[in-house]
Design an enzyme around this catalytic site. Structure first.
Site, short mmCIF file in Angstrom:
data_model
loop_
_atom_site.label_atom_id
_atom_site.label_comp_id
_atom_site.label_asym_id
_atom_site.label_seq_id
_atom_site.Cartn_x
_atom_site.Cartn_y
_atom_site.Cartn_z
N LYS A 90 22.53 7.64 31.54
CA LYS A 90 22.56 7.35 32.99
C LYS A 90 23.94 7.48 33.62
CE LYS A 90 18.63 7.33 33.16
NZ LYS A 90 18.03 8.37 33.97
N THR A 91 24.73 8.37 33.07
CA THR A 91 26.07 8.55 33.64
C THR A 91 26.28 9.96 34.19
OG1 THR A 91 26.91 9.10 31.45
CG2 THR A 91 27.16 6.81 32.15
N SER A 193 21.13 1.41 36.80
CA SER A 193 20.41 2.69 36.76
C SER A 193 19.42 2.70 35.59
CB SER A 193 21.42 3.84 36.61
OG SER A 193 20.76 5.05 36.42
N TYR A 301 25.45 17.30 43.53
CA TYR A 301 25.60 18.75 43.39
C TYR A 301 24.53 19.34 42.46
CZ TYR A 301 30.10 18.83 45.78
OH TYR A 301 31.08 18.73 46.73
N LYS A 316 16.09 12.58 37.66
CA LYS A 316 17.52 12.37 37.85
C LYS A 316 17.78 12.13 39.33
CE LYS A 316 17.79 13.54 33.61
NZ LYS A 316 17.87 12.61 32.54
N GLY A 317 18.45 11.03 39.60
CA GLY A 317 18.78 10.72 40.99
C GLY A 317 17.57 10.24 41.77
N LYS A 319 15.29 7.74 43.99
CA LYS A 319 15.63 6.81 45.09
C LYS A 319 15.18 5.42 44.67
CE LYS A 319 16.92 9.95 48.28
NZ LYS A 319 17.78 10.68 47.36
N1 LIG Z 1 24.87 16.49 39.87
C1 LIG Z 1 23.99 15.58 39.45
N2 LIG Z 1 22.71 15.90 39.29
C2 LIG Z 1 21.82 14.98 38.86
N3 LIG Z 1 22.13 13.70 38.56
C3 LIG Z 1 23.41 13.35 38.70
C4 LIG Z 1 24.39 14.26 39.14
N4 LIG Z 1 25.56 13.62 39.16
C5 LIG Z 1 25.32 12.37 38.77
N5 LIG Z 1 24.02 12.21 38.50
C6 LIG Z 1 23.40 10.95 38.06
O1 LIG Z 1 23.12 11.03 36.70
C7 LIG Z 1 22.17 10.00 36.42
C8 LIG Z 1 21.35 10.42 35.21
O2 LIG Z 1 22.24 10.42 34.14
P1 LIG Z 1 21.92 11.13 32.77
O3 LIG Z 1 21.62 12.54 33.00
O4 LIG Z 1 23.07 10.82 31.87
O5 LIG Z 1 20.61 10.36 32.33
S1 LIG Z 1 19.93 10.36 30.91
O6 LIG Z 1 20.49 9.24 30.17
O7 LIG Z 1 20.16 11.64 30.24
O8 LIG Z 1 18.51 10.12 31.20
C9 LIG Z 1 21.35 9.80 37.67
O9 LIG Z 1 21.42 8.42 37.96
P2 LIG Z 1 20.35 7.66 38.85
O10 LIG Z 1 20.55 8.19 40.23
O11 LIG Z 1 20.73 6.24 38.75
O12 LIG Z 1 19.01 7.95 38.28
C10 LIG Z 1 22.04 10.67 38.69
O13 LIG Z 1 22.24 10.05 39.93
#
Ligand SMILES: Nc1ncnc2c1ncn2[C@@H]1O[C@H](COP(=O)(O)OS(=O)(=O)O)[C@@H](OP(=O)(O)O)[C@H]1O
Length: 360
Positions: A90-91, A193, A301, A316-317, A319
């Protein structure tokens, strides 16, 4: 005493063993006994339980072992990663991987079924499949792929991973080629997250308990035990100092790259361009300004591939309701000691300090 594996199945091992036994019989009063291997292993592992877990090595890393391999086994096509994104979860690790893979000289493993694209190897469910399986996931890497990257986001806080990973991929401590990347996000955001991630997966505990309730329960609370697993998965990966320190037991700081997850989210172009330099990747024919685009609806991005914008999937991301001020301040206090320890550690090893950590 020793066993034959310690001699790498050398043909001289039999001779050495035989004469060793004769020597002991002749010159000592030791009472030598033959014990079935299984019984012996039980005795041994009762005494050294930590050694029960097998460790896979790279059979091609040592010249002496290579010479002893059967004719059917070759080391010619061995492809192994030289960059591991270890998390934490989640980073932004998936975004980092997808951005890296845009570079023509970067590739990664094949998709692994049932592992959410992750290898989950070192300390994970796939470790039992061994070295052969691991290296076979990278066979598609071509000669121009200077960087072969693997990303598994829970390697970061898995206590056994650094040892297993360094045993296979970094067996010679003089090999500074392998790089480890960890993303350092504010642990409060990361914990929240993960909670939201589990909630969106209909985890029974995450849907039943609000984050305020989950994080304020104390031992002795009747619901403490049943909720503890989720709470620990939210909180523990954020003990960054502890985890980074463990990685440093196995890798020198020069092999570890720490990325400020917030800066990465807000301005990935700059972070990625610097990363290319750190990884010695060519920058003359590639830069991130023309390969990434901010997508307002997503809030981060996304990549541009063949002129088309491609964002990561819906997982990812997502709401969700932003964290409340009171919970943020409660978790800030919870992490204060850990964050101070991290700041100290980063300064000691001359790592850059992420912006969010400067207040501690
Ligand atoms: N560019 C870009 N594209 C997509 N997502 C982005 C990006 N930058 C940061 N994030 C934030 O990354 C969070 C998901 O982290 P991970 O990919 O490490 O998650 S996982 O552990 O592999 O499931 C996810 O967190 P949450 O928004 O809390 O779900 C994303 O907000």
């Amino acid at each position: 005493m020793t066993h034959q594996q310690n001699y790498g199945h050398d043909r001289l091992a039999h001779y050495t063993f035989h004469n060793e036994v004769l020597f002991l019989k002749c010159w000592t009063n030791l009472n030598l006994k033959w014990v079935e291997p299984e019984k012996l292993s039980q005795l041994y592992f009762n005494r050294f339980p930590q050694e029960q877990n097998m460790i896979h090595l790279n059979r091609c890393a040592d010249d002496r072992h290579r010479k002893m391999l059967s004719v059917n086994v070759t080391c010619d096509n061995i492809k192994l990663p030289n960059l591991i994104i270890v998390g934490p979860q989640k980073t932004g690790t998936s975004a980092l991987l997808s951005f890296l893979k845009l570079h023509p000289n970067v590739t990664s493993n094949l998709n692994v079924e049932g592992s959410f694209e992750e290898m989950q190897f070192f300390g994970g469910t796939n470790y039992k499949k061994g070295f052969e399986w691991y290296q076979s996931q990278f066979l598609q890497a071509a000669d121009n792929h200077q960087i072969i990257v693997e990303k598994t986001a829970n390697y970061f806080d898995n206590p056994v991973t650094p040892h297993l990973l360094s045993s296979m991929l970094n067996p010679d401590s003089k090999n500074h080629e392998l790089k480890i990347i960890a993303m350092i996000a504010d642990p409060v955001d990361r914990a929240y997250s993960w909670y939201q991630h589990m909630r969106s997966h209909n985890d029974s505990i995450a849907t039943k308990y609000s984050p305020e309730k989950l994080f304020s329960m104390l031992p002795g609370d009747p619901e403490y035990e049943v909720t503890n697993r989720l709470r620990q998965r939210c909180l523990k990966p954020g003990f960054y100092a502890e985890h980074v320190d463990r990685w440093l037991d196995y890798f020198p700081p020069s092999q570890i790259i720490l990325i400020d997850a917030k800066a990465f989210r807000l301005n990935p172009t700059q972070i990625m361009d610097q990363l290319l330099i750190d990884l010695n990747l060519p920058t003359s024919n590639f830069n991130y300004a023309t390969n990434l685009r901010y997508v307002p609806e997503k809030g981060f991005y996304c990549t541009i591939k063949k002129g088309k914008t491609k964002c990561l999937g819906a997982s990812k991301g997502r709401k969700y309701i932003p964290i409340s001020d009171s919970l943020r301040s409660q978790l800030n206090s919870y992490y204060a000691g850990h964050n101070r320890a991290l700041l100290k550690l980063l300064n000691r090893y001359k790592f850059n300090v992420p912006g969010w950590l400067l207040n501690f």
